[in-house]
Scaffold this motif. Structure first.
Motif, PDB file in Angstrom:
ATOM      1  N   MET A 361       1.044  -6.725 -65.504  1.00 48.44           N
ATOM      2  CA  MET A 361       2.391  -7.273 -65.652  1.00 48.44           C
ATOM      3  C   MET A 361       2.356  -8.706 -66.166  1.00 48.44           C
ATOM      4  O   MET A 361       3.238  -9.133 -66.907  1.00 48.44           O
ATOM      5  CB  MET A 361       3.117  -7.227 -64.308  1.00 48.44           C
ATOM      6  CG  MET A 361       3.477  -5.833 -63.834  1.00 48.44           C
ATOM      7  SD  MET A 361       4.793  -5.079 -64.825  1.00 48.44           S
ATOM      8  CE  MET A 361       6.198  -6.065 -64.338  1.00 48.44           C
ATOM      9  N   SER A 362       1.324  -9.458 -65.794  1.00 52.34           N
ATOM     10  CA  SER A 362       1.218 -10.859 -66.217  1.00 52.34           C
ATOM     11  C   SER A 362       0.864 -10.968 -67.686  1.00 52.34           C
ATOM     12  O   SER A 362       1.491 -11.727 -68.436  1.00 52.34           O
ATOM     13  CB  SER A 362       0.170 -11.581 -65.364  1.00 52.34           C
ATOM     14  OG  SER A 362       0.507 -11.535 -63.993  1.00 52.34           O
ATOM     15  N   PHE A 363      -0.133 -10.211 -68.134  1.00 52.25           N
ATOM     16  CA  PHE A 363      -0.579 -10.310 -69.522  1.00 52.25           C
ATOM     17  C   PHE A 363       0.333  -9.544 -70.480  1.00 52.25           C
ATOM     18  O   PHE A 363       0.285  -9.772 -71.687  1.00 52.25           O
ATOM     19  CB  PHE A 363      -2.014  -9.801 -69.660  1.00 52.25           C
ATOM     20  CG  PHE A 363      -3.043 -10.772 -69.205  1.00 52.25           C
ATOM     21  CD1 PHE A 363      -3.470 -11.809 -70.020  1.00 52.25           C
ATOM     22  CD2 PHE A 363      -3.589 -10.683 -67.934  1.00 52.25           C
ATOM     23  CE1 PHE A 363      -4.414 -12.726 -69.593  1.00 52.25           C
ATOM     24  CE2 PHE A 363      -4.537 -11.595 -67.492  1.00 52.25           C
ATOM     25  CZ  PHE A 363      -4.955 -12.618 -68.328  1.00 52.25           C
ATOM     26  N   ALA A 364       1.150  -8.624 -69.943  1.00 55.99           N
ATOM     27  CA  ALA A 364       2.056  -7.858 -70.808  1.00 55.99           C
ATOM     28  C   ALA A 364       3.305  -8.644 -71.189  1.00 55.99           C
ATOM     29  O   ALA A 364       4.118  -8.150 -71.971  1.00 55.99           O
ATOM     30  CB  ALA A 364       2.456  -6.550 -70.125  1.00 55.99           C
ATOM     31  N   GLY A 365       3.463  -9.852 -70.661  1.00 52.74           N
ATOM     32  CA  GLY A 365       4.607 -10.683 -71.026  1.00 52.74           C
ATOM     33  C   GLY A 365       4.396 -11.328 -72.386  1.00 52.74           C
ATOM     34  O   GLY A 365       4.201 -12.544 -72.490  1.00 52.74           O
ATOM     35  N   VAL A 366       4.439 -10.521 -73.434  1.00 54.91           N
ATOM     36  CA  VAL A 366       4.140 -10.989 -74.791  1.00 54.91           C
ATOM     37  C   VAL A 366       5.352 -11.684 -75.395  1.00 54.91           C
ATOM     38  O   VAL A 366       6.476 -11.194 -75.287  1.00 54.91           O
ATOM     39  CB  VAL A 366       3.713  -9.800 -75.685  1.00 54.91           C
ATOM     40  CG1 VAL A 366       3.342 -10.285 -77.074  1.00 54.91           C
ATOM     41  CG2 VAL A 366       2.548  -9.057 -75.058  1.00 54.91           C
ATOM     42  N   ARG A 367       5.123 -12.831 -76.004  1.00 59.82           N
ATOM     43  CA  ARG A 367       6.188 -13.526 -76.720  1.00 59.82           C
ATOM     44  C   ARG A 367       6.281 -12.987 -78.139  1.00 59.82           C
ATOM     45  O   ARG A 367       5.302 -12.466 -78.672  1.00 59.82           O
ATOM     46  CB  ARG A 367       5.929 -15.036 -76.761  1.00 59.82           C
ATOM     47  CG  ARG A 367       6.435 -15.781 -75.535  1.00 59.82           C
ATOM     48  CD  ARG A 367       5.685 -15.400 -74.287  1.00 59.82           C
ATOM     49  NE  ARG A 367       6.312 -15.927 -73.076  1.00 59.82           N
ATOM     50  CZ  ARG A 367       5.891 -15.673 -71.858  1.00 59.82           C
ATOM     51  NH1 ARG A 367       4.852 -14.895 -71.664  1.00 59.82           N
ATOM     52  NH2 ARG A 367       6.517 -16.183 -70.812  1.00 59.82           N
ATOM     53  N   GLY A 368       7.479 -13.124 -78.744  1.00 60.78           N
ATOM     54  CA  GLY A 368       7.642 -12.542 -80.074  1.00 60.78           C
ATOM     55  C   GLY A 368       8.741 -13.197 -80.869  1.00 60.78           C
ATOM     56  O   GLY A 368       8.903 -14.415 -80.867  1.00 60.78           O
TER      57      GLY A 368
END
Length: 543
Positions: A361-368
């Protein structure tokens, strides 16, 4: 280079990125687009001067509208508390925590600008999450939570950005006024978006019932709704961002009436997919185009203090990215353990959250794209005409963190998910239940239509034969439900084989029609009509 040429060149780069990603499928598409933009900027020398207000209006409303339209509403309702915790609570936690960290780390960046940068870094990107989930076997429910979070935190993050920018421009911030303003921004924006979409839906259905439906008009109106909602909300001095999101969510409820033609839905989906691909691509290409000059200007800002600008820039980006990951990890850990504690009090079923779940959940917070679009809308000057403080540095950090989050997620998530057991049984069961219900409804409708046609003195033998053939298709699906084990598997294999044979036949039909058109055995109008019919049928069998 004139504006028309620049726009066409950017679209050409977006097309080229789509072709390159097929050759290099392991490379994230946004990185290819950024690279192409940087290469063209370096060797061709084209430069785009971005007007924040125009950039915000043209690019953000369609993306936010589409996110709200396509997000699964039942999943959002089911997982509303974890989604709200991430989309609202985590955004505030990130803005405050990262704002003070950035101001402490970069004293040249005023606190209000640091809050603005933290606000624009808080939203995650649904498109980026979905694209990574296609290559990494992330549990479907987790993907839905992440998509729901990205939809709502777009709005909350950009609203926080608006407050931070206003405080920077005016030099003042009043908490009571901010709360009152936020309430009006939120309520007014949401209600405006809903009213715009519902009004359009009512008028559209009224016209369609009396005069029929024209597909091109319907598609064009759907493209105008997000802009109409955004401009109407801004005219009322409430949040155009929330208006675009709520307009999209209301659009999904309007569509549930099922009154739109099938052809309208197919064409509209194709158009919106193209719009989404083009806008996301243009944003990343623009970032790549500005990257070389941003790096130079940001480095000069830091070098004025006599320090090594390049290394200091890299350190700021790395610390910012790690800070975002750490804050997200802490918030997810607290949220999951609080939910576990609440379930224990209510004597509900509970499961201890694993470290792997929290890490994913922490690393899946991708910015875009939303982060990039938001940061590029920072004003160029203050109200007194002075340059906006640390603007280039803020844009560079936001852009670098966006790229870094995509790269790290693409590398780390496959490692974290390796060997994980993923179950989507509940989703499969719901899908099968829906298929069976649709089959029963189809049988009843065919039988009713068959009786109606018989009462009109049609050929009874022909109707009986045609009805039996149509009903047998759905009856086989219902019969398979009463079988167990091998029977069901055989039925599913047979369906798969029939679909493959049907697709092979459709492709052969189309090839023959193209041959006849080339040989001038049929005219173009007939060829286009028949090929379109085949395309629609093939699309149905390819889902």
């Amino acid at each position: 280079m004139d504006t028309t040429t620049i726009v066409l060149l950017m679209l050409l780069l977006v097309v080229a990125s789509g072709l390159i990603v097929r050759v290099i499928p392991w490379m994230p598409l946004p990185l290819i687009q950024i690279f192409l933009g940087a290469v063209i900027s370096t060797f061709v020398g084209f430069h785009v001067t971005l007007l924040p207000s125009v950039f915000f209006l043209l690019l953000l409303p369609p993306l936010l509208f589409l996110d709200g339209w396509r997000i699964p509403k039942m999943s959002m309702i089911r997982d509303r508390w974890p989604i709200l915790a991430l989309a609202v609570g985590l955004v505030v936690f990130t803005v405050v925590g990262m704002g003070y960290l950035l101001h402490w780390m970069i004293p040249k960046m005023p606190l209000t600008v640091a809050f603005a940068l933290a606000a624009v870094l808080s939203p995650t990107d649904a498109v980026a999450v979905s694209s990574i989930a296609k290559r990494v076997r992330i549990p479907e429910r987790m993907v839905r939570i992440l998509e729901g979070e990205s939809l709502l935190n777009d709005a909350s993050g950009l609203v926080c950005l608006r407050f931070a920018v206003a405080a920077t421009l005016t030099g003042a911030f009043n908490l009571a006024d901010a709360v009152a303003t936020f309430s009006w921004l939120a309520v007014g924006g949401i209600m405006t978006g809903i009213m715009v979409t519902l009004s359009w839906g009512y008028v559209k259905n009224w016209v369609a019932r009396r005069y029929g439906e024209e597909t091109g008009t319907e598609v064009l109106i759907s493209l105008l709704i997000p802009f109409g909602a955004y401009l109407a909300a801004e005219h009322l001095e409430c949040s155009g961002i929330l208006a675009a999101v709520s307009a999209g969510m209301a659009m999904s409820y309007v569509e549930r009436s099922g009154q739109a033609l099938a052809l309208t839905r197919v064409r509209r989906t194709a158009v919106w997919n193209t719009i989404q691909f083009a806008i996301n691509g243009i944003i990343f290409v623009l970032l790549g185009q500005q990257w070389p000059s941003l790096t130079q200007r940001a480095s000069k800002i830091l070098s004025k203090a006599g320090e090594n600008g390049e290394w200091l820039l890299a350190m700021h980006v790395g610390v910012t990215f790690l800070g975002l990951i750490l804050l997200r990890f802490i918030w997810v850990w607290i949220s999951l353990h609080f939910a576990n504690f609440y379930n224990r009090i209510r004597q509900r079923k509970q499961s201890k959250p694993s470290f792997r779940l929290i890490a994913v959940m922490s690393f899946a917070g991708v910015r875009g794209a939303i982060t990039l679009a938001g940061i590029l809308t920072l004003p160029i000057v203050l109200n007194n005409g002075a340059p906006f403080p640390a603007r280039d540095l803020a844009i560079f950090i936001a852009a670098s963190v966006t790229v870094l989050s995509i790269v790290v997620a693409s590398v780390v998530l496959p490692i974290l998910m390796r060997g994980a057991k993923i179950f989507n049984d509940s989703h499969d069961a719901i899908e099968e239940k829906a298929r069976l219900a649709a089959a029963k409804a189809a049988l009843m409708a065919i039988e009713e239509e068959q009786h109606r046609l018989m009462n009109e003195n049609k050929n009874i033998d022909l109707l009986a034969q045609a009805g039996a053939e149509m009903m047998s298709i759905y009856q086989r699906r219902l019969d398979a439900e009463n079988e167990n084990g091998i029977g069901k598997e055989d039925f599913r294999r047979r369906e798969s084989v029939e679909r493959q044979l049907r697709l092979a036949g459709l492709r052969a039909e189309r090839s023959e029609l193209f041959r006849m058109a080339r040989a001038k055995e049929i005219d173009d109008n007939i060829a286009h009509k028949l090929i379109r019919e085949i395309d629609l049928i093939e699309y149905r069998y390819s889902l």
